[in-house]
Design a protein around this motif. Sequence first.
Motif, short mmCIF file in Angstrom:
data_model
loop_
_atom_site.label_atom_id
_atom_site.label_comp_id
_atom_site.label_asym_id
_atom_site.label_seq_id
_atom_site.Cartn_x
_atom_site.Cartn_y
_atom_site.Cartn_z
N PHE A 1 -10.25 2.69 -2.12
CA PHE A 1 -9.68 2.92 -2.90
C PHE A 1 -8.42 2.13 -2.89
O PHE A 1 -8.27 1.09 -1.95
CB PHE A 1 -8.75 3.99 -2.90
N LEU A 2 -7.30 2.67 -3.99
CA LEU A 2 -6.42 1.33 -4.06
C LEU A 2 -5.12 0.96 -2.52
O LEU A 2 -4.80 0.02 -2.32
CB LEU A 2 -5.12 1.59 -5.59
N PRO A 3 -4.70 2.26 -1.65
CA PRO A 3 -4.66 1.95 -1.00
C PRO A 3 -5.22 1.05 0.18
O PRO A 3 -4.36 0.68 0.74
CB PRO A 3 -4.22 3.61 -0.41
N GLN A 4 -6.36 1.50 0.27
CA GLN A 4 -6.72 0.84 0.99
C GLN A 4 -7.11 -0.53 0.78
O GLN A 4 -6.48 -1.67 1.41
CB GLN A 4 -8.10 1.12 1.19
N VAL B 1 1.33 4.67 -2.80
CA VAL B 1 1.74 5.59 -2.45
C VAL B 1 2.50 6.48 -2.63
O VAL B 1 2.49 7.93 -3.07
CB VAL B 1 0.63 5.91 -1.11
N ALA C 1 0.88 -0.92 0.06
CA ALA C 1 0.62 -0.26 -0.05
C ALA C 1 0.92 1.09 -0.37
O ALA C 1 0.63 2.50 -1.02
CB ALA C 1 -1.08 0.11 1.16
#
Lengths: 172, 777
Positions: free
Chosen positions: B627-630, A95, A91
């Motif tokens: 969203f992607l990070p989650q 980011v 993750a």
Amino acid sequence: MLKEALRYLGVQGDADEKTLRLVSDCMETVKKVAVPKSICRRFSMHDFADYIVGNDIKNHLAGAAGVAVLAATLGISVDREIGKNQAVDMARAAVLDACAAALIETYCDENMPDGISGVYRFSPGYGDYPLAMQPRLLKAVRAEKIGITVLESHMLLPTKSVTAVIPLDKNR
Amino acid sequence: MLTFGKKLLFIDGAMGTMLGETAGVPEMLCLEDPDRIRRIHKSYVESGADIITTNTFGANRLKLSGTGRSVEEVVKRAVEIAREAAEAHAAVTLDIGPTGALLRPMGTLPFEEAYEIFAEVVRAGKGADMISIETMTDTYELKAAVLAAKENADLPVLATVSIDAQGRLLTGANLASVVALLEGLGVDALGLNCGLGPVQFKAFFEELCAITSIPIALLPNAGLPEMRDGETRYDLTPVEFAEHMRYFAENGAHILGGCCGTTPEHIRLMTEACRGITPVPLSEKNRTVVCGYGNAVVIDRAPVIIGERINPTGKKRFKEALKAGDLDYILAEGVSQEEAGAHILDVNVGLPGIDEGEMMERVVVGLQGVLSLPLQIDTGDAGVMERAARLYNGKPLFNSVNGKAENMHAVFPVVKKYGGAVVALTLDENGIPTSAEDRVKIADKIIRTAAEYGIPKHDILMDALTMAVSAGEGSAAETLKAVRTVRNVLGVHTVLGVSNISFGLPDRETVNSAFFALALENGLSAGIINPKSEAMMGVYDAFCVLRGLDADCARYVGKYGQKQISSTPAPQTETSLYEMIVRGLRGGAYGAAKKMLETVKPMELVESVMIPALDTVGRGFEQGTVFLPQLLSSAETVKEAFEAVKESTVGENDVRKGKIILATVRGDIHDIGKNIVKLLLENYGFGVVDLGRDVPPEEIVKAAMEEKADIVGLSALMTTTVGSMEESVRQLEAAGFSGKTMVGGAVLTEEYAKAIGADFYAHDALSGVAYARQIVG
């Protein structure tokens, strides 16, 4: 810049607080590890004629009195930081990747020749300007001095690197 | 033969500046316009240069490709021209610049290929009097060039690097690392060239003088560049340039010359200004330094931590990872030790049934792709040591040599050739002596033998051997006494594998940390410990405070003060594993899974908790509420839980379903997308073989057939690399691959995927997972 990074991550609308915190934290990390460098060279329209391939670059430069080629990079340390996080926290890696992509754009904005702003940067791969121009532009500005290399596939390394063609004194 | 250091030597100035802007490849002028090159050389000889530099900066096969001329032709001719110009008045140095490509693992050029590129230049230029490796900005490429120079010619080698205004190479090394690497490899002189002018060199010159034991060379630009009327000019006049160079000559430099912007006039004034100066005599600095590609680790007054966790001994899960070639697990072990405060990482991959040499190479290169910490190459096999030493980026620490004659004979040549430091165990043919005195005797023997091989005392870390205290109550005291004597009497740094002390005792950490404190107080320079142990690191941090090695207790306060303020509460125990996954709370997932596995079968846990939880997150992602990070945080949480599952199934049948091969295709190095797919597939319980990035079609086919893969997943980011993807799909088909192909990447579309013959287009990672579930079930 955070907004750009969120956009690259596909975040639409309001992100949750945890994501926002992660993005701003990663942006700090990227700023800390990046070793940004840029190099620029000016050409007369005449000298740049050789580098004009296709119509889109021609339109981009229409009315310009000269051309600047800018090469900029955040350095290999950013690639390493993203790579390291892929081993431990994907993750965060994703980011960081988005933050770095946002940062290199901002860095280019801040390092435009003569401090000009609001001028569109045009890069190989845009429209019909071939990616194959990448090595030629790099050579023209001696980008190896700032550590930008290019693969046979025309991919730039470090990955967070940019080359851009900028019209100067447009319609002066 | 040229000797450096006794008297000042002057090298010529720039070739490029004299040639001006040339289209094409400037090295080709050796063939096309030799007179012009000869004239330039000649003018430098007349200016007083003792050494002139061949016009071969970029005369390597990468840069000459497309010229139709061979490296041999160009380089040979370049040396001849220089020789003709020099006559008897000057020596000729073979110039070698960077390849222009970035080496693996960050780039795509393999180390041995970089070596071969340089070796070809060296072999062709052997007629020169010395070799100048210059303008290097990457320690790894620098090492390839120096090895090539030393192994393919018998000439003195000068190596200079180009630093930025912060004193760093582009790939991250500081000057201490550059010096450690180059002195270790045995170059004859080292220094700086290009990048900056003499004014900016000054501070870095002082640093070099303080840490370098061999002759120092400085070849600055003629100042800093400025653009004037569309032309690059440098801001110093030749007179100013010469004045600065005189300062260097008087204060410790031995070889002086010029780089970009310098002309025969600069060199003439420089040689005149420096005439009559006797250079500062060389002095041995006796520094114990190891490094990777980043900051050097200097072992001096403050002790250092060597992380011991990359070692399969007694670790089932680590053994599994090694057998499965699971590099990520090992890398994560490295990253977490760095975060915990390790300064150096021990790397031991010895395990029956695996090829230790090959695995050592993979792990060393893998770790050096992401971590700048120096590595301690831990193996009993000198052959494995040499393989790792060759590929290592920096100056390594070897673990270990011992007092047996045969062992020293095998290990010392490797240490010498690749310029490492070495851990030396105080045991010999008669085993481990009981008394401190006898161990010190062996230490003395090792030091003397090392000297015969040209290895100085400061490159040895003596291990006086920690014995289990449970086996003999006096043993700890003897070890401590030996440590003290080795450090104070023999004047050699010391190292111990600290945790051996508690072998066979309960609550080992208590004994380990007390012994660690005692050892530090008795002169331990480096402790091989588990940096993830808070007790051990606490001892270390406190010791540094108490011994005045932590100025103003700043590091201590920074580490422990913050901890109290912002310590995040551990996830509440009531939170279920399902909930943890959905919310991406990875911290407690391992423990929660471990607890559930007491009552639930591993497969059931995966099927009934982990996958449904991931599905919930996945649905949110598809609906645009997650969203992607989650999504990735949830996936990382599952990964933690999977660690518990893997541990409980070690040695049993694999719980993973099917076999999916993933690769980022040849020419493509941006692999985060592929790695995201991998993470998700693994967490859905699929067996994944990751071939990495820049993978040629042949390798993909080979793996697909050997593994009898159900699916081959390919990723490409660029329009230019979609071609490699198409080729890979074609070759899979031609080889009769019976599984499915799945493709994805930024520039791909459904239509394009069909056009190149792929079975499935994955528009994002989750669609890839959905396809895998459909195919493998």
